[in-house]
Motif scaffolding. Structure first.
Motif, PDB file in Angstrom:
ATOM      1  N   HIS A 193       0.837  -1.203   0.000  1.00 10.10           N
ATOM      2  CA  HIS A 193       0.000   0.000   0.000  1.00 10.10           C
ATOM      3  C   HIS A 193       0.872   1.254   0.000  1.00 10.10           C
ATOM      4  O   HIS A 193       0.634   2.190  -0.767  1.00 10.10           O
ATOM      5  N   MET A 194       1.883   1.261   0.852  1.00  6.08           N
ATOM      6  CA  MET A 194       2.759   2.437   0.951  1.00  6.08           C
ATOM      7  C   MET A 194       3.544   2.635  -0.347  1.00  6.08           C
ATOM      8  O   MET A 194       3.696   3.766  -0.817  1.00  6.08           O
ATOM      9  N   ASP A 195       4.018   1.537  -0.910  1.00  3.60           N
ATOM     10  CA  ASP A 195       4.884   1.627  -2.080  1.00  3.60           C
ATOM     11  C   ASP A 195       4.134   1.970  -3.362  1.00  3.60           C
ATOM     12  O   ASP A 195       4.728   2.516  -4.293  1.00  3.60           O
ATOM     13  N   THR A 196       2.863   1.659  -3.408  1.00  4.78           N
ATOM     14  CA  THR A 196       2.120   1.932  -4.641  1.00  4.78           C
ATOM     15  C   THR A 196       1.022   2.960  -4.438  1.00  4.78           C
ATOM     16  O   THR A 196       1.090   4.056  -4.987  1.00  4.78           O
ATOM     17  N   CYS A 197       0.024   2.625  -3.656  1.00  5.61           N
ATOM     18  CA  CYS A 197      -1.140   3.510  -3.495  1.00  5.61           C
ATOM     19  C   CYS A 197      -0.746   4.877  -2.927  1.00  5.61           C
ATOM     20  O   CYS A 197      -1.123   5.920  -3.471  1.00  5.61           O
ATOM     21  N   VAL A 198      -0.005   4.866  -1.836  1.00  2.00           N
ATOM     22  CA  VAL A 198       0.378   6.132  -1.203  1.00  2.00           C
ATOM     23  C   VAL A 198       1.332   6.902  -2.100  1.00  2.00           C
ATOM     24  O   VAL A 198       1.151   8.102  -2.339  1.00  2.00           O
ATOM     25  N   ARG A 199       2.347   6.219  -2.611  1.00  2.00           N
ATOM     26  CA  ARG A 199       3.334   6.880  -3.474  1.00  2.00           C
ATOM     27  C   ARG A 199       2.659   7.528  -4.685  1.00  2.00           C
ATOM     28  O   ARG A 199       2.936   8.674  -5.027  1.00  2.00           O
ATOM     29  N   THR A 200       1.750   6.808  -5.320  1.00  2.00           N
ATOM     30  CA  THR A 200       1.054   7.337  -6.494  1.00  2.00           C
ATOM     31  C   THR A 200       0.194   8.540  -6.127  1.00  2.00           C
ATOM     32  O   THR A 200       0.205   9.562  -6.824  1.00  2.00           O
ATOM     33  N   ALA A 201      -0.568   8.429  -5.039  1.00  2.00           N
ATOM     34  CA  ALA A 201      -1.451   9.520  -4.628  1.00  2.00           C
ATOM     35  C   ALA A 201      -0.664  10.780  -4.278  1.00  2.00           C
ATOM     36  O   ALA A 201      -1.079  11.897  -4.606  1.00  2.00           O
ATOM     37  N   VAL A 202       0.476  10.615  -3.638  1.00  2.00           N
ATOM     38  CA  VAL A 202       1.312  11.778  -3.292  1.00  2.00           C
ATOM     39  C   VAL A 202       1.923  12.374  -4.550  1.00  2.00           C
ATOM     40  O   VAL A 202       1.915  13.596  -4.744  1.00  2.00           O
ATOM     41  N   ALA A 203       2.414  11.530  -5.439  1.00  2.00           N
ATOM     42  CA  ALA A 203       3.083  12.018  -6.645  1.00  2.00           C
ATOM     43  C   ALA A 203       2.143  12.760  -7.584  1.00  2.00           C
ATOM     44  O   ALA A 203       2.526  13.775  -8.165  1.00  2.00           O
ATOM     45  N   ASP A 204       0.915  12.285  -7.725  1.00  2.00           N
ATOM     46  CA  ASP A 204       0.015  12.953  -8.666  1.00  2.00           C
ATOM     47  C   ASP A 204      -0.986  13.887  -7.995  1.00  2.00           C
ATOM     48  O   ASP A 204      -1.867  14.433  -8.649  1.00  2.00           O
ATOM     49  N   GLY A 205      -0.842  14.063  -6.683  1.00  2.00           N
ATOM     50  CA  GLY A 205      -1.689  15.004  -5.967  1.00  2.00           C
ATOM     51  C   GLY A 205      -3.141  14.584  -5.859  1.00  2.00           C
ATOM     52  O   GLY A 205      -4.025  15.416  -5.690  1.00  2.00           O
ATOM     53  N   SER A 206      -3.390  13.279  -5.896  1.00  2.00           N
ATOM     54  CA  SER A 206      -4.771  12.793  -5.874  1.00  2.00           C
ATOM     55  C   SER A 206      -5.163  12.187  -4.527  1.00  2.00           C
ATOM     56  O   SER A 206      -5.649  11.077  -4.458  1.00  2.00           O
ATOM     57  N   GLY A 207      -4.943  12.899  -3.467  1.00  2.00           N
ATOM     58  CA  GLY A 207      -5.387  12.407  -2.165  1.00  2.00           C
ATOM     59  C   GLY A 207      -4.321  11.726  -1.351  1.00  2.00           C
ATOM     60  O   GLY A 207      -4.606  10.773  -0.624  1.00  2.00           O
ATOM     61  N   GLY A 208      -3.102  12.203  -1.452  1.00  2.00           N
ATOM     62  CA  GLY A 208      -2.014  11.617  -0.682  1.00  2.00           C
ATOM     63  C   GLY A 208      -2.264  11.662   0.809  1.00  2.00           C
ATOM     64  O   GLY A 208      -1.957  10.708   1.520  1.00  2.00           O
ATOM     65  N   ASP A 209      -2.863  12.750   1.291  1.00  2.00           N
ATOM     66  CA  ASP A 209      -3.154  12.859   2.724  1.00  2.00           C
ATOM     67  C   ASP A 209      -4.131  11.774   3.175  1.00  2.00           C
ATOM     68  O   ASP A 209      -3.976  11.197   4.254  1.00  2.00           O
ATOM     69  N   ILE A 210      -5.103  11.491   2.334  1.00  2.00           N
ATOM     70  CA  ILE A 210      -6.083  10.457   2.671  1.00  2.00           C
ATOM     71  C   ILE A 210      -5.407   9.090   2.724  1.00  2.00           C
ATOM     72  O   ILE A 210      -5.629   8.308   3.653  1.00  2.00           O
ATOM     73  N   LYS A 211      -4.570   8.812   1.743  1.00  6.38           N
ATOM     74  CA  LYS A 211      -3.868   7.523   1.701  1.00  6.38           C
ATOM     75  C   LYS A 211      -2.919   7.369   2.887  1.00  6.38           C
ATOM     76  O   LYS A 211      -2.803   6.286   3.468  1.00  6.38           O
ATOM     77  N   LEU A 212      -2.241   8.445   3.262  1.00  6.67           N
ATOM     78  CA  LEU A 212      -1.364   8.389   4.436  1.00  6.67           C
ATOM     79  C   LEU A 212      -2.165   8.138   5.708  1.00  6.67           C
ATOM     80  O   LEU A 212      -1.745   7.366   6.575  1.00  6.67           O
TER      81      LEU A 212
END
Length: 92
Positions: free
Chosen positions: A60-79
């Motif tokens: 989850h951290m390596d894909t979902c969170v990383r992707t959300a933070v990189a593209d600005g699509s809800g990184g805070d929510i994923k974290l």
């Protein structure tokens, strides 16, 4: 798409091994196995589940969170989701 999708067969294989451990526990109880031997197997099964949970968290951290933070699509929510998952794992 789930972060483990590209490794789904490996994940399922690992879960089948854990399922086998749980079935083994049932068998030990059915056979009236000595309590300490059953507890030893409970410990091994618990460790296997904890290891699996950590693998899922890492995915989850390596894909979902990383992707959300990189593209600005809800990184805070994923974290926050990851943080909540860690808290549940620590409490269990």
């Amino acid at each position: 798409m789930a972060s483990y999708s590209n490794r789904k067969e490996d994940v399922l294989k690992r879960l089948r091994r854990i399922e086998g451990q749980v079935r083994g526990l049932q068998r030990l109880v059915e056979e009236d196995t000595y309590c300490i031997d059953v507890l030893t197997q409970v410990s091994a099964t618990t460790r296997a589940l904890q290891s699996f949970a950590l693998q899922m968290l890492d995915e989850h951290m390596d894909t979902c969170v990383r992707t959300a933070v990189a593209d600005g699509s809800g990184g805070d929510i994923k974290l926050k989701e990851a943080s909540d998952a860690i808290a549940r794992l620590v409490r269990s």
